[in-house]
Each structure stands twice: as structure tokens, then as C-alpha cells.
Design a protein around this motif. Structure first.
Motif, mmCIF file in Angstrom:
data_model
loop_
_atom_site.group_PDB
_atom_site.id
_atom_site.type_symbol
_atom_site.label_atom_id
_atom_site.label_comp_id
_atom_site.label_asym_id
_atom_site.label_seq_id
_atom_site.Cartn_x
_atom_site.Cartn_y
_atom_site.Cartn_z
ATOM 1 N N HIS A 122 7.628 -2.127 15.398
ATOM 2 C CA HIS A 122 6.959 -2.064 14.094
ATOM 3 C C HIS A 122 8.032 -1.973 13.005
ATOM 4 O O HIS A 122 8.858 -1.058 13.024
ATOM 5 N N ARG A 123 7.993 -2.895 12.065
ATOM 6 C CA ARG A 123 9.033 -2.927 11.041
ATOM 7 C C ARG A 123 8.835 -1.796 10.034
ATOM 8 O O ARG A 123 7.703 -1.411 9.720
ATOM 9 N N PRO A 125 8.115 0.041 6.833
ATOM 10 C CA PRO A 125 7.334 -0.429 5.673
ATOM 11 C C PRO A 125 8.019 -0.078 4.342
ATOM 12 O O PRO A 125 7.493 0.670 3.524
ATOM 13 N N TRP A 127 10.539 -1.845 1.115
ATOM 14 C CA TRP A 127 11.059 -3.078 0.496
ATOM 15 C C TRP A 127 12.097 -2.705 -0.562
ATOM 16 O O TRP A 127 11.995 -1.664 -1.219
ATOM 17 N N VAL A 136 8.133 1.948 -0.892
ATOM 18 C CA VAL A 136 7.452 2.148 0.399
ATOM 19 C C VAL A 136 5.957 1.936 0.196
ATOM 20 O O VAL A 136 5.352 2.526 -0.707
ATOM 21 N N GLU A 138 2.034 0.199 2.331
ATOM 22 C CA GLU A 138 1.401 -0.227 3.584
ATOM 23 C C GLU A 138 1.693 -1.683 3.892
ATOM 24 O O GLU A 138 1.727 -2.092 5.044
ATOM 25 N N ASN A 139 1.846 -2.510 2.853
ATOM 26 C CA ASN A 139 2.131 -3.926 3.062
ATOM 27 C C ASN A 139 2.931 -4.462 1.866
ATOM 28 O O ASN A 139 3.127 -3.754 0.869
ATOM 29 N N GLU A 140 3.359 -5.718 1.973
ATOM 30 C CA GLU A 140 4.209 -6.310 0.929
ATOM 31 C C GLU A 140 3.474 -6.434 -0.408
ATOM 32 O O GLU A 140 4.062 -6.211 -1.469
ATOM 33 N N ALA A 143 3.581 -3.172 -2.090
ATOM 34 C CA ALA A 143 4.957 -2.903 -2.530
ATOM 35 C C ALA A 143 5.265 -3.640 -3.834
ATOM 36 O O ALA A 143 5.898 -3.100 -4.749
ATOM 37 N N ARG A 159 12.299 -7.004 2.557
ATOM 38 C CA ARG A 159 11.869 -5.918 3.454
ATOM 39 C C ARG A 159 13.037 -5.410 4.293
ATOM 40 O O ARG A 159 13.917 -6.177 4.705
#
Length: 592
Positions: A122-123, A125, A127, A136, A138-140, A143, A159
Motif C-alpha cells: 500500500h503506497r 498516502p 503527496w 496527506v 485519502e487520495n490524490e 490532496a 506521490r
């Protein structure tokens, strides 16, 4: 002082060193430094110093410390609730001593580095903007929203390439697999679960992390019980590893001895606090156990043993049938108690003892003269009882050896008789208190046969040799027990003749349950020589008893030793005392 990193990730020196050293391998650079120090006469001495050097478990290369930026979790904060719930017994460890290890780790927990430089996982989270500002989310998409709010315009984000520690991802497993963070039916139905089964080596890595995450994110413990099983090692006690070449491939073992043999071996050896030292010979031994059951089943088929709808346990007349039923009830209750306490090894042990010894070694031998007789009532009762015991052996063993038991269950058409698959058959066997008298009778008779056999061993007499016995000192009840089972007693005890009077030759008296019986051996015995041998054994036992008594009186030993070790010593003491009493009885008999 500021920490200066001089290494690249490939082990070569970076630009923070003098120009002549840039790009050199670490080992090459060290050799050159020594050479320069010698040339300039700056080296006082070189000496060998033993120190611990870390090696990569796969590459076998020397690992160097390297300063890098990593992500950390405040584990001390997360551990507070995880410690509290175990103290309040909302989650319990089996065996209980592992809770001490858990507390020891959790109370001394350090910040947890959760970033890893791996290809898979898991990358992280997080950017980064071009000026290294971190966002920081939940998703791009989230962000970018946060970055736009910060910079007042859209900006390009990159990321973080690191991934989460495997144990961080694993810590989410109890609820992430059930649809979390959505409030799904599965999450409501299956979280928390009841039992987690795991090895002691990952209590800190996995169990503790699941406890921390579950209590923080879901506000509930992930499981109420943690069963810590043993670690399977090789026969020398070494941890199995591909690099060591000591891995026992379960598929090879299964192909050779069957899956059930391997299952029963692992369960039987999984005592709490001990690692399983697995060897092929162990598996072979339990394969023999399954073979013994198979042969017992063939005996049942040969003698047409099957359950009749008219069979009524309460109307059982024959002592040995009452005895085996009583033994079955006792075994059933013990196995259930052990399983409820996660002592699967003990459950396997009591079932094994019942099947191998009570059923195969004793009960089948008692059945042979019954089946050879012409008493139809006795034959019919014994056929039914034998089939009933056999069906319940399959029920008891089914969790341990499911493939074999299912096959036999269907072969004997028990599924049609009980009108259900073996998997769903309950373990409820009603005790029959009126059977206890018959149980005591047969139990005494078996104790007598066992005492005769062990006395032969103590006197160094061939186990196959025949003897005569005198019952002149027995009470009438015990004489009746022998006479009622005379043919099977003679065969099991290798007895030629049973006399009511004392014979005019040297004999050895033995004590069986408080009753005295005299044994007469056909071969000539040097009693003085035997007396000396037994005296030596008595002295040895007295020494062992003294040593154990000393241990059990030692408060430090009782306080610090694991419970199972203390219990083992107590059990050994009882066994030694029984053996000592028996040998002293033989010794006194020879003296007289």
C-alpha cells in the motif's frame, strides 16, 4: 554535531567525502584509508575486535547504517487503549503467560517506522509539491484540493514512492477486508471476531498492531481470544528456512503419509510454551495410529458389528461393554474440556489413549472370546456396543483427522443410521452411573494384567513366558472377576493356571489395588540377583523423589517456573511413588 551521511544506497561513497573517495565501494575505501594512514605514519596499531555485524537474511551482505527520511506512527499513543483492554480481560491470551510478553512489548513501545522502500505494498498516502510541502490525504484528488487551498491555485503534486510496512497493512485486516470504512453488513456481522490463532513470534508484529488499529479506528477489540500455538521447527529445533535448506515440505509428507497423519502429528505436539520439533518419524508414528484404527474397523466388519435401531445402552449386561462405554464418556468429557481451554494437544492425547489402548488393545481382545462363543445375546450386544464405540471414535477424531473419519463413516453407513453427516454430529454422550461398578471390575482386571507384564520386565523375564498365579490371598469379589473373564485373562496375562492355594515353589507377590497375588514363573529365577537389581532401582527412584520434593518446596521454583513445568514435576512425582510402591512390594515378597 550534525549527522553526515557518506553512503549511497548501493554501498558506494557519495559527494560528502574527499574527491579521491567519491564513488568508491565502502570496503575499497576502507582499505585505501588504512594504506594512507600507514604511509603518513598516523596509524598506531590494528587489532581484531569481535563485534556483532548485521547481515541481510537473503543477500547475506553486511548491512550498513544509512540515514534516510521515513514516516513514523506514534505507537505509544495507540498502545494505551490496546494495553487497557487486555488488562480488563476484553481480550485474553491462551496460554495466559503470553499476555505478560504482550505487556512487556507494549509498555516499552517505540515510535513505529511504517515506510518501506519496496516495489509492492500500500503506497504512502502523501503527496509533495515542488517546494517539498507535504499533503496527506485519502487520495490524490483530496490532496490536490488541500494543496489548492494552501497555494491559492492548482499545483503539480508527486506521490511518495514508499509503501506501508507490511504489518501496518496487516493490522487493518480484521476490518479492511469487511468493507471498512463503509458500514457494511459484513463489518457489523463479523467484527469483532471470536478467536485469533497465531504464532508467538508475531504477537508484537501482528496481534499488537491489530489491537492498536482496531481500538483506534473501530473503537472495539478485533477479537476476544488469542490462541498462541507453537512454532513448527525442524527435528533439531531450528527454525525452518529456505536459506538453511531445512524446510519440510508438507506436500511431500502428505503424499507419503496422508494429510490426516500430518494434521494429527502437529496437533498432538502443539503443547503450550513448546515449539514443535517436526520429524518424518513422528508423522510415520501417527500414520500407524490411523492404520490401527483401520485394522480395528476390519475386525468389526469381519464380526458383523453394526448398530441396530433396537439397541438400548441402558440394557447393557456385559461388564466389559459397560466398561468401554464408561471409558468413552470419560474421554468425551475430557476432550471437550481440553478443547474449550485450547489444549488441543491434550484433547488429541486422551482420544489417542482411548482408541489405541482402551479400544484396540483391551476391548477388542475381550470381544474375541465373546464372538467365538455361541451365546447369541452376548454376541448381539457386543456387536452393537462395538459399532456404537466405533461411531463415536469417528466423531471424536473428526476435527483432527477429517478425511479418514469421513471415509469410514460412510463405509459403515453411519450417515444413514444417524441421518446426518459426520461433521454435524454432536458430542453429547449420556453417562450411565450404574455402569461404574462394572467399570471398576474391568479396570482392576486390566491393572492386574498390566502389573503382571511390568513385573516380568522388572525381573528381566521374557514377556511371552507363561506363569501360574495363586489367588489364595484375594477376596472373593476379585476372584469372581478373574473367573468371569478367565479365558481372556489367561490370554492377556500369559497365564497357564489359576490356583486358589499357595504353590510349593518360589513366587513373587504383587500388590494390585490393595490386593495381593502371587506369581510363579516357569523359568528358574536367581532371586538374590533380582533382589539386587530391584534394590538399585528403588535407590534410584528414592533419589529422584528427593530431588523433585526439593524443587516443589522451593518457593522460587514454584513462582518462576512455567505452570506446565511445575505440573510435569508433580506428575512425575506421583508416577515415581507408584513405581516405588510396586518395586518395594516385589522386594518385600522376595525377602519373605
Amino acid at each position: 554535531l550534525e549527522s553526515i551521511n557518506i553512503l549511497e544506497k548501493n554501498g558506494k561513497l557519495n559527494n560528502n567525502v574527499p574527491n579521491d573517495f567519491i564513488g568508491l565501494d565502502r570496503f575499497e575505501a576502507r582499505a585505501i584509508i588504512i594504506k594512507i594512514l600507514k604511509e603518513r605514519n598516523l596509524l598506531e596499531k590494528i587489532e581484531n575486535i569481535k563485534n556483532a555485524i548485521p547481515y541481510g537474511d537473503r543477500s547475506n551482505s553486511i548491512i550498513e547504517p544509512l540515514l534516510t527520511e521515513q514516516w513514523f506512527v506514534d505507537a505509544k499513543f495507540l498502545a494505551k487503549k490496546a494495553i487497557e483492554v487486555v488488562k480488563k480481560k476484553k481480550t485474553n491470551f491462551f496460554p495466559d503467560n503470553w499476555s505478560k510478553i504482550y505487556f512487556q512489548w507494549m509498555n516499552n513501545i517505540q515510535p513505529w517506522c511504517i515506510s518501506r522502500q519496496l516495489w509492492w505494498g500500500h503506497r504512502i498516502p502523501a503527496w509533495y509539491s515542488k517546494d517539498k510541502k507535504i499533503f496527506v490525504a485519502e487520495n490524490e484528488q483530496e490532496a490536490k484540493k488541500i494543496a489548492k487551498k494552501y497555494y491559492k491555485k492548482n499545483v503539480e503534486l508527486k506521490r511518495d514512492e514508499d509503501v506501508l510496512d507490511t504489518w501496518f497493512s496487516s493490522a487493518l485486516w480484521p476490518f479492511a477486508t469487511l468493507g471498512w470504512p463503509k458500514k457494511t453488513y459484513e463489518l457489523k456481522r463479523f467484527y469483532p471476531t471470536s478467536v485469533l490463532v497465531t504464532g508467538f513470534d508475531i504477537i508484537f508484529f501482528w496481534v499488537a498492531r491489530m489491537m492498536m488499529m482496531g481500538n483506534y479506528l473501530i473503537k472495539k477489540v478485533p477479537f476476544s481470544k488469542v490462541y498462541v500455538h507453537a512454532l513448527v521447527r525442524d527435528e533439531k529445533g531450528q527454525k525452518m528456512s529456505k536459506s538453511k535448506g531445512n524446510v519440510i515440505d508438507p506436500l511431500d509428507i502428505i503424499n507419503k503419509y496422508g494429510a490426516d497423519s500430518l494434521r494429527f502429528t502437529l496437533i498432538s505436539m502443539a503443547a503450550p510454551g513448546r515449539d514443535v520439533k517436526l520429524s518424518e518419524d513422528r508423522v510415520k508414528g501417527y500414520r500407524n495410529f490411523i492404520n490401527k484404527i483401520w485394522n480395528a474397523n476390519k475386525f468389526s466388519k469381519l464380526n458383523s458389528c453394526k448398530l441396530s435401531k433396537k439397541f438400548n445402552i441402558k440394557k447393557t449386561k456385559i461388564d466389559v461393554n459397560k466398561w468401554i462405554y464408561f471409558e468413552l464418556v470419560k474421554t468425551n468429557n475430557e476432550a471437550k474440556r481440553y478443547i474449550s481451554n485450547f489444549r488441543f494437544d491434550e484433547a488429541a492425547r486422551v482420544i489417542y489413549q482411548f482408541v489405541w489402548h482402551s479400544y484396540c488393545d483391551w476391548y477388542i481382545e475381550f470381544l474375541k472370546p465373546i464372538f467365538d462363543s455361541k451365546n447369541e445375546k452376548n454376541i448381539e450386544e457386543s456387536r452393537n456396543m462395538s459399532a456404537f464405540i466405533q461411531s463415536n471414535i469417528l466423531i471424536l477424531l473428526h476435527p483432527f483427522i477429517p478425511f479418514f473419519t469421513e471415509r469410514v463413516w460412510q463405509d459403515f453407513k453411519f450417515n444413514k443410521y444417524f441421518k446426518m453427516p459426520l461433521m454435524f454430529k454432536d458430542w453429547d454422550i449420556k453417562s450411565q452411573s450404574t455402569f461404574s461398578k462394572s467399570y471398576k471390575k474391568i479396570d482392576w482386571l486390566l491393572e492386574l494384567v498390566t502389573s503382571i507384564r511390568s513385573t516380568k520386565v522388572d525381573l528381566n523375564i521374557s514377556p511371552g513366558s507363561f506363569i501360574n498365579i495363586s489367588t489364595n490371598e484375594l477376596n472373593s469379589d476379585k476372584i469372581t472377576i478373574i473367573n468371569d473373564n478367565l479365558s481372556v485373562f489367561k490370554r492377556l496375562g500369559r497365564v497357564t493356571d489359576v490356583s486358589n492355594s499357595e504353590l510349593n515353589k518360589n513366587g513373587v507377590k504383587i500388590n494390585v489395588g490393595g490386593e495381593v497375588i502371587t506369581l510363579y514363573f516357569d523359568q528358574n529365577l536367581d532371586l538374590n540377583k533380582q533382589k539386587q537389581k530391584i534394590s538399585n532401582k528403588v535407590n534410584d527412584l528414592n533419589q529422584k523423589i528427593t530431588e523433585i520434593n526439593s524443587k516443589l518446596k522451593n518457593k522460587s521454583f514454584l513462582k518462576n517456573a512455567p505452570k506446565q513445568i511445575v505440573q510435569k514435576e508433580k506428575k512425575a512425582l506421583i508416577e515415581y511413588k507408584i513405581e516405588l510402591k510396586k518395586l518395594n512390594s516385589i522386594l518385600n515378597s522376595i525377602k519373605n
